[in-house]
Design an enzyme around this catalytic site. Structure first.
Site, mmCIF file in Angstrom:
data_model
loop_
_atom_site.group_PDB
_atom_site.id
_atom_site.type_symbol
_atom_site.label_atom_id
_atom_site.label_comp_id
_atom_site.label_asym_id
_atom_site.label_seq_id
_atom_site.Cartn_x
_atom_site.Cartn_y
_atom_site.Cartn_z
ATOM 1 N N SER A 1 0.838 -1.195 0.000
ATOM 2 C CA SER A 1 0.000 0.000 0.000
ATOM 3 C C SER A 1 0.875 1.248 0.000
ATOM 4 O O SER A 1 1.685 1.432 -0.905
ATOM 5 C CB SER A 1 -0.962 -0.042 1.186
ATOM 6 O OG SER A 1 -1.960 0.943 1.058
ATOM 7 N N GLU B 1 -8.447 -4.490 -5.500
ATOM 8 C CA GLU B 1 -7.750 -3.472 -4.722
ATOM 9 C C GLU B 1 -8.655 -2.314 -4.303
ATOM 10 O O GLU B 1 -8.526 -1.765 -3.208
ATOM 11 C CB GLU B 1 -6.571 -2.896 -5.530
ATOM 12 C CG GLU B 1 -5.488 -3.890 -5.864
ATOM 13 C CD GLU B 1 -4.491 -4.092 -4.742
ATOM 14 O OE1 GLU B 1 -4.746 -3.610 -3.619
ATOM 15 O OE2 GLU B 1 -3.457 -4.739 -4.989
#
Length: 573
Positions: free
Chosen positions: A260, A384
């Protein structure tokens, strides 16, 4: 809900990535002391069962307070008057957007039953499991530039001439929250490195967050350093280069690992200074590298002015006034500023500054302005964007959300995004059957998956990449494999927003850990797990290792598509 085969252990799927690390077991043995020149540090503990030393909370930079607030990190003061033990943990000031308390209210029902609420749910009680608990954490302090070093006993006590490979981990958290303590229990990685054949040293770091670490823009940069958090990371990597041999490590075999915001940070380190300077690492494993490509000077200026208003700085004031604020006042302004972030966004993050970040990384990759002599293993998940997508029920909802998300885009560009790239075609032919999935695909590609495609392309596809397709394939879900330890249940740390529990496939976890640590050791991902395939290179066929529900197999990267080529060219600016 579809469960993985051989699933033992449970992973909590979280926004931004991050997992709670249990305390290492203590020991009565005499703990070693490392001479860092500027200070002496003693190992905080030795784990008798796992056979590694834990050197905790080592200061790698001077406290970024007072006149050093909003400046590049500086070397720590010389102080050898006492032996440090790093017993006191510290984390950088934290902030969470309000929507983080909304996503967990409805997403589990959407994932498991396809239910979309008719309107935006209320945030609920942010204190469980994140929210208020995170924001009131007494460990928060501006004096937070510390790192941890986990060293296997044999590596430390019987160092080789070459030294052990080193993995340096950057935590995620939207660039506004998280810490080195939230990455996870690194024992799984250390243990599998023993199985694969060469033990690793594991380093995790704190870096400045939110307004403390990611302010930028013309006015701010007159007297402040933009992207201070990225400078912190680079400073920590230089520390590793200088000192890791004292722990038995090889400074020429340093691999960056991050998911991330941690993965996005890695891409910014790869493209730092436009590739004009040597980088203090040899390999990189960016997992779901995240940043959102809306960083015009106008947006940066508006962001700076928003903070000045939240901090009640008088008209005409600027960096000097912010620098003079008490920590508590600036923390309060930072929390309010981040809390007001649009749904799915975190307000702060890396921005082009003409220096460390000459341009968006995708632009720099396109122009071959990056560190080219690196080995790359990247990753992304199949779903995602869902954690960052609000409940949308109509095309009007979608259009309104997109206007807010791309509020600095030209009307023609915004229309191209919403009507051509992601049109209102809900028949499944484009990969979505409702407005939520439509928006989730947009966010996935704009902020995550296309970043990995751009990175591989820049390295002529001589890279490795895995696709985490295990149901439901949410952002951060593969962290449960990266930091898997048998019998251990992972829980949200660092302010991550709890969504749901999904079982972990132990076979897949061991295989993935093998691939990661062997890549860190010698540049080629291999596994000691029977029956798993060789890890393919991406190549011209866009091959990936597909980590699915019931098997690990070779597949083709679905992000290798025309939409990602458009995002890669940065045509939205």
């Amino acid at each position: 809900m579809k469960a993985s085969l051989l699933g033992i252990g449970v992973v909590s799927v979280l926004v931004g990535g991050g997992w709670a690390r249990p305390q290492a077991q203590g020991s009565s043995r005499q703990l070693p002391v490392v001479d860092l020149d500027y200070e002496l540090y003693q190992a905080n503990s030795f784990n008798e069962d796992r056979k590694f030393y834990n050197f905790s909370n080592i200061r790698y930079a001077a406290p970024p307070v007072g006149e050093l607030r909003f400046k590049a990190p500086e070397s720590p003061a010389f102080d050898r008057s006492a032996v440090r033990t790093g017993s006191e943990g510290k984390i950088c000031p934290q902030a969470l957007p309000r929507w983080a308390g909304i996503s967990r209210v409805w997403l589990t029902d959407y994932i498991t039953r396809g239910v979309i609420p008719p309107s935006l749910p209320s945030p609920g009680d942010l204190s469980n499991p994140s929210g208020a608990t995170l924001l009131s954490d007494p460990r928060q302090t501006e004096d937070c530039l510390f790192l941890d070093v986990l060293v296997p006993q044999d590596v430390y006590e019987k160092p080789t001439t070459r030294g052990a490979p080193v993995v340096v981990a950057f935590h995620g958290g939207g660039y506004t929250y998280g810490s080195k303590a939230d990455l996870g229990d690194a024992y799984g990685l250390l243990n599998r490195s023993r199985v694969v054949g060469e033990e690793i040293i594991y380093v995790s770091i704190n870096y400045r967050l939110g307004a403390f670490g990611f302010l930028s823009g013309p006015s701010f940069q007159k007297n402040g350093i933009a992207n201070a958090g990225l400078h912190d990371q680079r400073f920590a990597l230089e520390w590793v280069q200088k000192h890791i041999s004292k722990f038995g490590g090889d400074k020429d075999r340093v691999t960056l690992l991050g998911e991330s915001a941690g993965g996005g940070s890695i891409l910014h380190q790869i493209t730092a200074y436009g590739g004009l300077l040597d980088v203090p690492f040899a390999s990189a494993i960016p997992q779901s590298p995240a940043w959102f490509p809306t960083t015009s000077p106008r947006e940066q200026e508006d962001q700076f002015n928003d903070l000045l208003r939240e901090a009640s700085v008088p008209a005409g004031g600027g960096v000097d006034e912010l620098r003079a604020l008490p920590t508590a006042d600036l923390q309060r302004a930072n929390r309010r500023d981040v809390a007001a972030s649009p749904y799915g966004f975190f307000k702060y993050g890396p921005s082009p500054d003409g220096f460390f970040v000459p341009a968006d990384p995708k632009t720099l990759l396109n122009h071959r302005q990056f560190a080219r002599k690196l080995r790359i293993l990247s990753a992304h998940n199949t779903n995602e964007g869902l954690l960052f997508t609000p409940p949308l029920n109509s095309d009007a909802d979608f259009q309104g959300w997109a206007r807010n998300a791309f509020r600095y885009a030209q009307p023609a560009v915004l229309s191209y995004i919403t009507d051509t790239l992601y049109p209102n075609r809900l028949d499944g032919s484009l990969g979505y059957r409702d407005q939520v999935a439509r928006a989730a695909l947009l966010i996935s590609e704009a902020a995550f998956t296309c970043n990995t495609v751009g990175l591989s392309s820049a390295f002529s596809n001589n890279t490795y990449s895995y696709l985490f397709s295990t149901f439901p394939g949410l952002h951060g879900q593969d962290n449960g494999l990266t930091y898997y330890v048998p019998g251990q249940r992972y829980s949200g740390g660092g302010g991550d927003t709890y969504i749901a529990d999904f079982p972990v496939n132990e076979t897949a976890a061991f295989a993935l850990q093998d691939y990661l640590v062997s890549f860190a050791a010698n540049g080629k991902p291999d596994s000691a797990v029977d029956g798993v395939p060789d890890f393919p290179m991406v190549g011209e066929q866009a091959r990936v290792l597909d980590v699915g529900n019931s098997a690990i197999r070779e597949g083709r990267d679905p992000a290798s598509n025309d939409r990602c080529r458009w995002w890669q060219l940065q045509l939205q600016n």
